[in-house]
Design a protein around this motif. Structure first.
Motif, PDB file in Angstrom:
ATOM      1  N   GLU A 122       0.834  -1.288  -0.015  1.00  0.00           N
ATOM      2  CA  GLU A 122      -0.007   0.090   0.021  1.00  0.00           C
ATOM      3  C   GLU A 122       0.987   1.293   0.014  1.00  0.00           C
ATOM      4  O   GLU A 122       0.446   2.369  -0.509  1.00  0.00           O
ATOM      5  CB  GLU A 122      -0.837  -0.085   1.234  1.00  0.00           C
ATOM      6  N   ASN A 123       1.965   1.189   0.621  1.00  0.00           N
ATOM      7  CA  ASN A 123       2.882   2.305   0.738  1.00  0.00           C
ATOM      8  C   ASN A 123       4.292   2.076   0.540  1.00  0.00           C
ATOM      9  O   ASN A 123       4.942   1.425   1.209  1.00  0.00           O
ATOM     10  CB  ASN A 123       2.776   2.771   2.248  1.00  0.00           C
ATOM     11  N   SER A 124       4.525   2.383  -0.668  1.00  0.00           N
ATOM     12  CA  SER A 124       6.004   1.886  -1.574  1.00  0.00           C
ATOM     13  C   SER A 124       7.172   2.728  -0.864  1.00  0.00           C
ATOM     14  O   SER A 124       8.188   2.230  -0.653  1.00  0.00           O
ATOM     15  CB  SER A 124       6.140   1.966  -2.856  1.00  0.00           C
ATOM     16  N   ASP A 125       6.668   3.894  -0.035  1.00  0.00           N
ATOM     17  CA  ASP A 125       7.840   4.624   0.689  1.00  0.00           C
ATOM     18  C   ASP A 125       8.225   3.855   2.029  1.00  0.00           C
ATOM     19  O   ASP A 125       9.384   4.068   2.287  1.00  0.00           O
ATOM     20  CB  ASP A 125       7.385   6.068   1.070  1.00  0.00           C
ATOM     21  N   LEU A 126       7.652   3.086   2.313  1.00  0.00           N
ATOM     22  CA  LEU A 126       7.940   2.456   3.649  1.00  0.00           C
ATOM     23  C   LEU A 126       9.353   1.442   3.386  1.00  0.00           C
ATOM     24  O   LEU A 126      10.145   1.541   4.359  1.00  0.00           O
ATOM     25  CB  LEU A 126       6.952   1.433   3.963  1.00  0.00           C
ATOM     26  N   LEU A 127       9.338   0.918   2.267  1.00  0.00           N
ATOM     27  CA  LEU A 127      10.565   0.185   1.900  1.00  0.00           C
ATOM     28  C   LEU A 127      11.823   1.016   1.924  1.00  0.00           C
ATOM     29  O   LEU A 127      12.782   0.790   2.516  1.00  0.00           O
ATOM     30  CB  LEU A 127      10.641  -0.452   0.663  1.00  0.00           C
ATOM     31  N   VAL A 128      11.586   2.391   1.336  1.00  0.00           N
ATOM     32  CA  VAL A 128      12.563   3.345   1.186  1.00  0.00           C
ATOM     33  C   VAL A 128      13.122   3.706   2.743  1.00  0.00           C
ATOM     34  O   VAL A 128      14.096   3.850   2.914  1.00  0.00           O
ATOM     35  CB  VAL A 128      12.389   4.468   0.364  1.00  0.00           C
ATOM     36  N   ASN A 129      11.905   3.870   3.663  1.00  0.00           N
ATOM     37  CA  ASN A 129      12.045   4.170   5.028  1.00  0.00           C
ATOM     38  C   ASN A 129      12.937   3.332   5.734  1.00  0.00           C
ATOM     39  O   ASN A 129      13.995   3.653   6.477  1.00  0.00           O
ATOM     40  CB  ASN A 129      10.772   4.597   5.676  1.00  0.00           C
ATOM     41  N   ILE A 130      12.891   2.046   5.535  1.00  0.00           N
ATOM     42  CA  ILE A 130      13.512   0.820   6.119  1.00  0.00           C
ATOM     43  C   ILE A 130      15.042   1.031   5.756  1.00  0.00           C
ATOM     44  O   ILE A 130      15.959   0.888   6.658  1.00  0.00           O
ATOM     45  CB  ILE A 130      12.757  -0.554   5.739  1.00  0.00           C
ATOM     46  N   VAL A 131      15.216   1.137   4.377  1.00  0.00           N
ATOM     47  CA  VAL A 131      16.610   1.252   4.132  1.00  0.00           C
ATOM     48  C   VAL A 131      17.451   2.541   4.593  1.00  0.00           C
ATOM     49  O   VAL A 131      18.662   2.543   5.094  1.00  0.00           O
ATOM     50  CB  VAL A 131      16.649   1.178   2.693  1.00  0.00           C
ATOM     51  N   GLN A 132      16.685   3.721   4.741  1.00  0.00           N
ATOM     52  CA  GLN A 132      17.129   4.852   5.227  1.00  0.00           C
ATOM     53  C   GLN A 132      17.472   4.654   6.583  1.00  0.00           C
ATOM     54  O   GLN A 132      18.376   5.514   7.127  1.00  0.00           O
ATOM     55  CB  GLN A 132      16.216   5.965   4.909  1.00  0.00           C
ATOM     56  N   ALA A 170      11.244  -5.372  -7.570  1.00  0.00           N
ATOM     57  CA  ALA A 170      12.792  -4.823  -8.053  1.00  0.00           C
ATOM     58  C   ALA A 170      13.282  -4.022  -7.009  1.00  0.00           C
ATOM     59  O   ALA A 170      14.281  -4.038  -6.756  1.00  0.00           O
ATOM     60  CB  ALA A 170      12.646  -4.258  -9.342  1.00  0.00           C
ATOM     61  N   ASN A 171      12.394  -3.376  -6.428  1.00  0.00           N
ATOM     62  CA  ASN A 171      12.969  -2.446  -5.250  1.00  0.00           C
ATOM     63  C   ASN A 171      13.776  -3.161  -4.084  1.00  0.00           C
ATOM     64  O   ASN A 171      15.074  -2.895  -3.537  1.00  0.00           O
ATOM     65  CB  ASN A 171      11.708  -1.452  -4.445  1.00  0.00           C
ATOM     66  N   ILE A 172      13.171  -4.303  -3.686  1.00  0.00           N
ATOM     67  CA  ILE A 172      13.625  -5.326  -2.645  1.00  0.00           C
ATOM     68  C   ILE A 172      15.164  -5.787  -3.250  1.00  0.00           C
ATOM     69  O   ILE A 172      15.923  -5.844  -2.260  1.00  0.00           O
ATOM     70  CB  ILE A 172      12.688  -6.002  -2.128  1.00  0.00           C
ATOM     71  N   ASP A 173      15.063  -6.053  -4.578  1.00  0.00           N
ATOM     72  CA  ASP A 173      15.981  -6.708  -5.066  1.00  0.00           C
ATOM     73  C   ASP A 173      17.262  -5.929  -5.109  1.00  0.00           C
ATOM     74  O   ASP A 173      18.535  -6.062  -4.697  1.00  0.00           O
ATOM     75  CB  ASP A 173      15.817  -7.405  -6.399  1.00  0.00           C
ATOM     76  N   PHE A 174      16.837  -4.372  -5.244  1.00  0.00           N
ATOM     77  CA  PHE A 174      17.991  -3.563  -5.504  1.00  0.00           C
ATOM     78  C   PHE A 174      18.527  -3.010  -3.957  1.00  0.00           C
ATOM     79  O   PHE A 174      19.874  -3.269  -4.036  1.00  0.00           O
ATOM     80  CB  PHE A 174      17.443  -2.100  -6.013  1.00  0.00           C
ATOM     81  N   PHE A 175      17.659  -3.034  -3.014  1.00  0.00           N
ATOM     82  CA  PHE A 175      18.297  -2.628  -1.862  1.00  0.00           C
ATOM     83  C   PHE A 175      19.081  -3.841  -1.264  1.00  0.00           C
ATOM     84  O   PHE A 175      19.751  -3.562  -0.508  1.00  0.00           O
ATOM     85  CB  PHE A 175      17.000  -2.300  -0.987  1.00  0.00           C
ATOM     86  N   LEU A 176      18.656  -5.236  -1.327  1.00  0.00           N
ATOM     87  CA  LEU A 176      19.389  -6.438  -0.932  1.00  0.00           C
ATOM     88  C   LEU A 176      20.848  -6.252  -1.758  1.00  0.00           C
ATOM     89  O   LEU A 176      21.862  -6.569  -1.107  1.00  0.00           O
ATOM     90  CB  LEU A 176      18.746  -7.401  -1.571  1.00  0.00           C
ATOM     91  N   GLY A 177      20.778  -5.568  -3.037  1.00  0.00           N
ATOM     92  CA  GLY A 177      22.251  -5.743  -3.541  1.00  0.00           C
ATOM     93  C   GLY A 177      22.975  -4.730  -3.089  1.00  0.00           C
ATOM     94  O   GLY A 177      24.239  -4.908  -2.749  1.00  0.00           O
ATOM     95  N   MET A 178      22.432  -3.479  -2.522  1.00  0.00           N
ATOM     96  CA  MET A 178      23.219  -2.731  -1.949  1.00  0.00           C
ATOM     97  C   MET A 178      23.613  -3.056  -0.514  1.00  0.00           C
ATOM     98  O   MET A 178      24.728  -2.777  -0.041  1.00  0.00           O
ATOM     99  CB  MET A 178      22.230  -1.388  -1.584  1.00  0.00           C
ATOM    100  N   ALA A 179      22.823  -3.762   0.106  1.00  0.00           N
ATOM    101  CA  ALA A 179      23.017  -4.370   1.440  1.00  0.00           C
ATOM    102  C   ALA A 179      24.417  -5.244   1.562  1.00  0.00           C
ATOM    103  O   ALA A 179      25.180  -5.278   2.340  1.00  0.00           O
ATOM    104  CB  ALA A 179      21.899  -4.890   2.106  1.00  0.00           C
ATOM    105  N   TYR A 180      24.300  -6.276   0.575  1.00  0.00           N
ATOM    106  CA  TYR A 180      25.120  -7.329   0.327  1.00  0.00           C
ATOM    107  C   TYR A 180      26.552  -6.446  -0.135  1.00  0.00           C
ATOM    108  O   TYR A 180      27.869  -6.969   0.297  1.00  0.00           O
ATOM    109  CB  TYR A 180      24.976  -8.182  -0.525  1.00  0.00           C
ATOM    110  N   GLU A 181      26.488  -5.468  -1.015  1.00  0.00           N
ATOM    111  CA  GLU A 181      27.693  -4.685  -1.357  1.00  0.00           C
ATOM    112  C   GLU A 181      28.345  -3.813  -0.045  1.00  0.00           C
ATOM    113  O   GLU A 181      29.666  -4.035  -0.069  1.00  0.00           O
ATOM    114  CB  GLU A 181      27.372  -3.594  -2.260  1.00  0.00           C
TER     115      GLU A 181
END
Length: 586
Positions: free
Chosen positions: A292-302, A328-339
């Motif tokens: 419902e709220n795609s911004d939540l994922l960004v907030n978690i990462v931030q 795709a957002n989750i995959d992108f952020f997982l890539g960042m985390a593993y990096e």
């Protein structure tokens, strides 16, 4: 009362430290009031210096123009007010603030320094100077200490100085300062909070806990001290303080049921203490809310990535991915985390899942290429970028980075050909021209590199990188040193806080044998660049020329400690210089 974090409130206090306000008291009514509003007409802007109006008239006139956003006219009015009352520090401060608002920071700083020098005991002058000072933490520290000495009741100075101490790693000084502040203002909750912060930095969790609890006694609705309590309870032992950690996080959620940070921390804590059912309940709820709220994922990462909590990011994103596969957002952020975890293989695995319609798709491509390179798989990196270059031959970024990879692989001809081909389509593209110039230089074609940099400057006279590159090149070659000085000064005027351009200026002075000036700028350059290896070598060389042998040795050793594995040439150069100095000393 809103649940504001203590950091937000403290920030407001610190910002108030940097505001200057006041009034000029005059008996009777002002000239502005006597003459009526029609004096604000445009023709009044002749601002006759010989009339009988007082300085207060022109100050109020300046305020009126300022409110109308007519900054230039406001400054003119202030100039006349200062001419009427040249001893008024207040008017001069207002004029300096106007310069700062016009982005004339250099001029504002110069006048503020003069003002503080003329009256070194005027606290408002010193506060204004502190507002404008940047980059030199040592000087800033001295200035704030002076302000606190003159105005020991100034809470904002305590906070600002304490932050400088903490940023510079002077934890003991910060603790002592905030202890003084607590003694002076025992009911001021911000003082207790920052005493807790300094104690936590000093690895004194029990003492920090005491400060945070006192903060909450004084201001019970604050959330940030509660998050800090969670941190100190963890530092004191997660198992031992398990119930306290859970209680504090639930208390935050009682205040603010939708607090994402508290939900994330509670879910992670349950997961890390093997209470998987309760962790899953939270992660499932977060996964559903993301729909419902795609911004939540960004907030978690931030919340997690900036604090380098990469493993926590992997944990929570992996759990949410089970609920939201193919996102795709989750995959992108997982890539960042593993990096961030320095697991390039896993990072590439998730980056490759990101689809072309993703807004960060190109960044993902470049990240994959650099990860291959970091794994010493340069051929795969080139092949990967070549594939995407064929798909998007007009993409300037991919072209430039691919050329860089060919350059690093000593395949200069291919890099030059590719860049020249791209420039046929966009002949005035300064980004591609700059890359071409650097490749030509690396290939040994310095004359062509110089021609290319001159072409860039003709297209864009304010291209700071080209100005700096050309000026530094002339300095290295020992030619056209006056022109080199002019080029680098132009670049520095555009990017005044750039450590590399500042280094170039110092190096030009070095080549001109003006060693005192060289030392001045190179000392600033090492501070701005955090002692980058080559810049630190330059400063050491300059110290030798000014006869400061011990300082030179210290800088060579600093450069050696900071040198990376890929700086073998610089390491050999430093070691040879240190051996010569040791031999000469003997």
């Amino acid at each position: 009362m809103k649940h504001l974090t203590v950091c937000t409130l403290a920030l407001a206090l610190i910002l108030s430290f940097f505001s200057v306000s006041g009034c000029i008291k005059e008996s009777g009514t002002s000239g502005l009031e006597q003459t009526g509003s029609k004096h604000i007409a445009d023709q009044e802007l002749t601002l006759n210096r010989n009339n009988d109006f007082q300085a207060s008239y022109y100050y109020l006139l300046a305020r009126r123009y300022d409110n109308k956003n007519e900054i230039h006219q406001a400054q003119k009015a202030l100039e006349i007010a200062i001419a009427k009352d040249p001893d008024s520090s207040f008017l001069q401060r207002e004029y300096i603030i106007g310069l700062q608002n016009q982005k004339k920071s250099g001029q504002a700083l110069t006048l503020a320094e003069d003002l503080a020098e003329n009256d070194p005991n005027d606290v408002e002058n010193l506060i204004l100077l502190a507002r404008l000072k940047k980059g030199d933490e040592k000087e800033m520290t001295s200035l704030l200490e002076r302000i606190l000495q003159l105005a020991p009741e100034n809470k904002e100075t305590f906070l600002r100085l304490g932050k400088v101490y903490m940023d510079e790693g002077m934890t003991l000084k910060a603790m002592n300062l905030f202890s003084r502040m607590v003694s002076k203002f025992p009911d001021y909750y911000v003082a207790h909070f920052y005493l807790g912060e300094s104690r936590r930095m000093a690895d004194q969790p029990a003492a920090a806990k005491e400060s945070y609890l006192r903060t909450l006694e004084l201001e019970p609705d604050l959330l940030e001290p509660r998050f800090r309590l969670v941190d100190v309870y963890k530092a004191m032992g997660e198992k031992k303080n398990k119930s306290d950690i859970i209680a504090v996080l639930k208390e935050i959620l009682d205040f603010d049921p939708g607090n994402e940070r508290a939900l994330i921390e509670l879910g992670l804590f349950y997961f890390n203490t093997k209470n998987y059912q309760k962790a899953d309940d939270i992660f499932v709820a977060l996964g559903r809310e993301i729909m419902e709220n795609s911004d939540l994922l960004v907030n978690i990462v931030q919340i997690l990535i900036p604090e380098h909590r990469y493993q926590d990011a992997v944990t929570i994103l992996s759990q949410i991915r089970k609920i939201r596969p193919g996102n795709a957002n989750i995959d992108f952020f997982l890539g960042m985390a593993y990096e961030g975890l320095k697991k390039p293989g896993k990072a590439i695995e998730y980056y490759l899942k990101v689809t072309p319609d993703h807004p960060q798709y190109k960044k993902t491509i470049l990240s994959i290429a650099f990860l291959y390179k970091d794994m010493n798989r340069i051929v795969e990196a080139i092949q990967f970028l070549e594939q995407h270059h064929r798909q998007s031959p007009a993409d300037i970024d991919i072209t430039a980075y691919l050329a860089s990879f060919y350059q690093e692989n000593n395949r200069y001809d291919i890099a030059v050909t590719m860049l020249e081909r791209a420039l046929k389509e966009t002949p005035k593209n300064t980004a591609l021209l700059f890359k071409l110039g650097t490749v030509m230089d690396a290939a040994g074609h310095r004359r062509k590199s110089i021609e290319t940099m001159n072409t860039i400057i003709r297209i864009d006279p304010k291209h700071a990188s080209a100005l700096n590159y050309l000026g530094y090149t002339y300095a290295e070659m020992g030619i056209h040193l006056d022109q080199a000085l002019e080029l680098v000064q132009r670049a520095l005027a555009i990017r005044p806080e750039d450590g590399y351009i500042t280094d170039s200026l110092g190096w030009v002075y070095y080549k001109k044998q003006e060693y005192d000036k060289a030392v001045f700028y190179l000392e600033k350059a090492v501070a701005l660049s955090n002692y980058e290896t080559v810049i630190t070598i330059h400063l050491a060389d300059a110290y030798l020329k000014t006869g400061e042998r011990e300082k030179a040795i210290a800088m060579y050793k600093k450069a050696l400690n900071n040198a990376g594995e890929d700086q073998k040439k610089e390491i050999r150069e430093i070691e040879e210089k240190l051996k010569k100095l040791e031999h000469l000393g003997q």
